[in-house]
Design an enzyme around this catalytic site. Structure first.
Site, PDB file in Angstrom:
ATOM      1  N   CYS A  55       0.819  -1.213   0.000  1.00 22.11           N
ATOM      2  CA  CYS A  55       0.000   0.000   0.000  1.00 22.11           C
ATOM      3  C   CYS A  55       0.854   1.266   0.000  1.00 22.11           C
ATOM      4  O   CYS A  55       1.710   1.432   0.874  1.00 22.11           O
ATOM      5  CB  CYS A  55      -0.901  -0.027   1.234  1.00 22.11           C
ATOM      6  SG  CYS A  55      -1.747   1.522   1.589  1.00 22.11           S
ATOM      7  N   THR A 123      -9.294  -0.538   6.265  1.00 16.25           N
ATOM      8  CA  THR A 123      -8.127  -0.001   5.583  1.00 16.25           C
ATOM      9  C   THR A 123      -6.874  -0.028   6.456  1.00 16.25           C
ATOM     10  O   THR A 123      -6.941  -0.108   7.684  1.00 16.25           O
ATOM     11  CB  THR A 123      -8.374   1.458   5.161  1.00 16.25           C
ATOM     12  OG1 THR A 123      -8.611   2.264   6.330  1.00 16.25           O
ATOM     13  CG2 THR A 123      -9.571   1.566   4.227  1.00 16.25           C
ATOM     14  N   GLU A 139      -6.018   7.516   9.213  1.00 18.01           N
ATOM     15  CA  GLU A 139      -5.772   8.541   8.209  1.00 18.01           C
ATOM     16  C   GLU A 139      -4.261   8.708   8.048  1.00 18.01           C
ATOM     17  O   GLU A 139      -3.576   9.194   8.957  1.00 18.01           O
ATOM     18  CB  GLU A 139      -6.418   9.856   8.624  1.00 18.01           C
ATOM     19  CG  GLU A 139      -6.082  11.060   7.770  1.00 18.01           C
ATOM     20  CD  GLU A 139      -6.329  10.831   6.297  1.00 18.01           C
ATOM     21  OE1 GLU A 139      -5.384  10.995   5.517  1.00 18.01           O
ATOM     22  OE2 GLU A 139      -7.471  10.458   5.938  1.00 18.01           O
ATOM     23  N   TYR A 186      -5.880   5.159  -8.600  1.00 21.58           N
ATOM     24  CA  TYR A 186      -6.946   4.232  -8.223  1.00 21.58           C
ATOM     25  C   TYR A 186      -8.253   4.595  -8.932  1.00 21.58           C
ATOM     26  O   TYR A 186      -9.016   3.707  -9.336  1.00 21.58           O
ATOM     27  CB  TYR A 186      -7.152   4.246  -6.706  1.00 21.58           C
ATOM     28  CG  TYR A 186      -6.035   3.575  -5.952  1.00 21.58           C
ATOM     29  CD1 TYR A 186      -6.080   2.213  -5.688  1.00 21.58           C
ATOM     30  CD2 TYR A 186      -4.929   4.306  -5.520  1.00 21.58           C
ATOM     31  CE1 TYR A 186      -5.052   1.589  -5.009  1.00 21.58           C
ATOM     32  CE2 TYR A 186      -3.895   3.682  -4.845  1.00 21.58           C
ATOM     33  CZ  TYR A 186      -3.959   2.323  -4.582  1.00 21.58           C
ATOM     34  OH  TYR A 186      -2.935   1.706  -3.927  1.00 21.58           O
TER      35      TYR A 186
END
Length: 318
Positions: A55, A123, A139, A186
């Site tokens: 990621c 996430t 975040e 994305y």
């Protein structure tokens, strides 16, 4: 179909009618502070990160740990390269027993335990307070800021990567790269309608042209010294030619076709500790084998030459 939690239960994520990929906002945005009376005080060893080597948002956080000398202050659980139908899978062979961090199989279990009624995406990065079991933040931008400043009296070293004198310029650059580039790849790759793809990819390359012009005049985005905004862009650029050009159809140009961006990529990649954060085989396995709605057979393309292709897998990576 990607998955999310709805009232703590794993469900299919709704699909937008216009074919656009929409990143859901992070629900956890608390803050680690240097004050001992803070809800989340800056204490070495108290916090834990759930990260993926694949990621780019996690990669920027991993880079911040490197630049600030915080690898011994914050423990980490890594994800497997390939996601399941139920989202991120925790790397079991690489799992390191850590007090306050149960051995889960899936990342969604961490969310269910910390916030049983949570509704939202599953996430990484995820920053956990091991003492209370609460999620501090999901975040990445906030986590970068916290790691940069909060641990100044708790073992952090290295330069301030968000200097006050450059705050306005960093904000301008963030607007230049975040939506059109870091998220734009994305939006192009996950678009399910031609107009959505066209809009995303056009904005992406317009932004890359603009960034190229900036880097023709500067060593780094904000000047001669590296800042936090460089960590975010670098993480996307590392993945661009080896993954996004093919997998996300961002094939108008490669980063290799941009002189300044190519120089910049190699410059940052040569800084101490940076290459050890890059596991390109892991990155490529994740994208090509996790997104079966794009690549049903899970075939990993041969890929282009990369200055990072021959790097050994970093310690802790699957």
């Amino acid at each position: 179909m990607s998955r999310m939690l709805i009232n703590g239960i794993l469900r299919d994520k709704p699909v937008t009618a216009d074919g656009q990929f929409q990143r859901m906002p992070s629900a956890f945005r608390s803050w680690i502070e240097a004050s001992p009376g803070a809800a989340f005080p800056a204490v070495s060893g108290r916090y834990h990160l759930y990260l993926s080597k694949a990621c780019p948002w996690c990669h920027s956080v991993d880079l911040m740990l490197t630049f600030k000398g915080l690898r011994d202050a914050v423990s980490i659980t890594w994800m497997d390269p390939v996601m399941s139908e139920d989202g991120w899978v925790i790397d079991q062979p690489g799992f390191e027993e850590t007090a306050g961090v149960p051995r889960d199989r899936y990342l969604y279990e961490v969310y269910q335990r910390a916030a049983p009624d949570f509704t939202g995406p599953i996430t990484v990065p995820l920053l956990l307070d091991k003492q209370s079991g609460r999620i501090v933040s999901t975040e990445s931008a906030s986590i970068l800021q916290m790691l940069n400043t909060a641990f100044a009296g708790a073992g952090a070293t290295g330069p301030d990567l968000y200097p006050g004198a450059l705050s306005d310029e960093i904000s301008r650059l963030t607007a230049m790269i975040h939506a059109p580039v870091c998220n734009g790849v994305y939006r192009a790759g996950f678009a399910t309608a031609q107009p959505a793809y066209d809009e995303a990819v056009t904005r992406l390359f317009a932004a890359l042209d603009e960034i190229e012009a900036v880097l023709e005049q500067r060593r780094y985005l904000a000047g001669e010294e590296i800042t936090g905004i460089d960590l975010k862009l670098f993480a996307t650029l590392v993945r661009f030619d080896p993954v996004y050009v093919t997998h996300f159809k961002t094939d108008r140009k490669r980063i290799a076709d941009y002189a300044a961006l190519s120089r910049y990529l190699c410059d940052i990649g040569g800084l101490p500790g940076v290459r050890e954060t890059i596991d390109l085989p892991h990155i490529r396995a994740h994208y090509f084998q996790s997104h079966r709605h794009i690549n049903p057979a899970g075939i990993i393309s041969i890929g282009p030459d990369s200055p990072f292709a021959e790097m050994p897998a970093p310690q802790g990576a699957a």
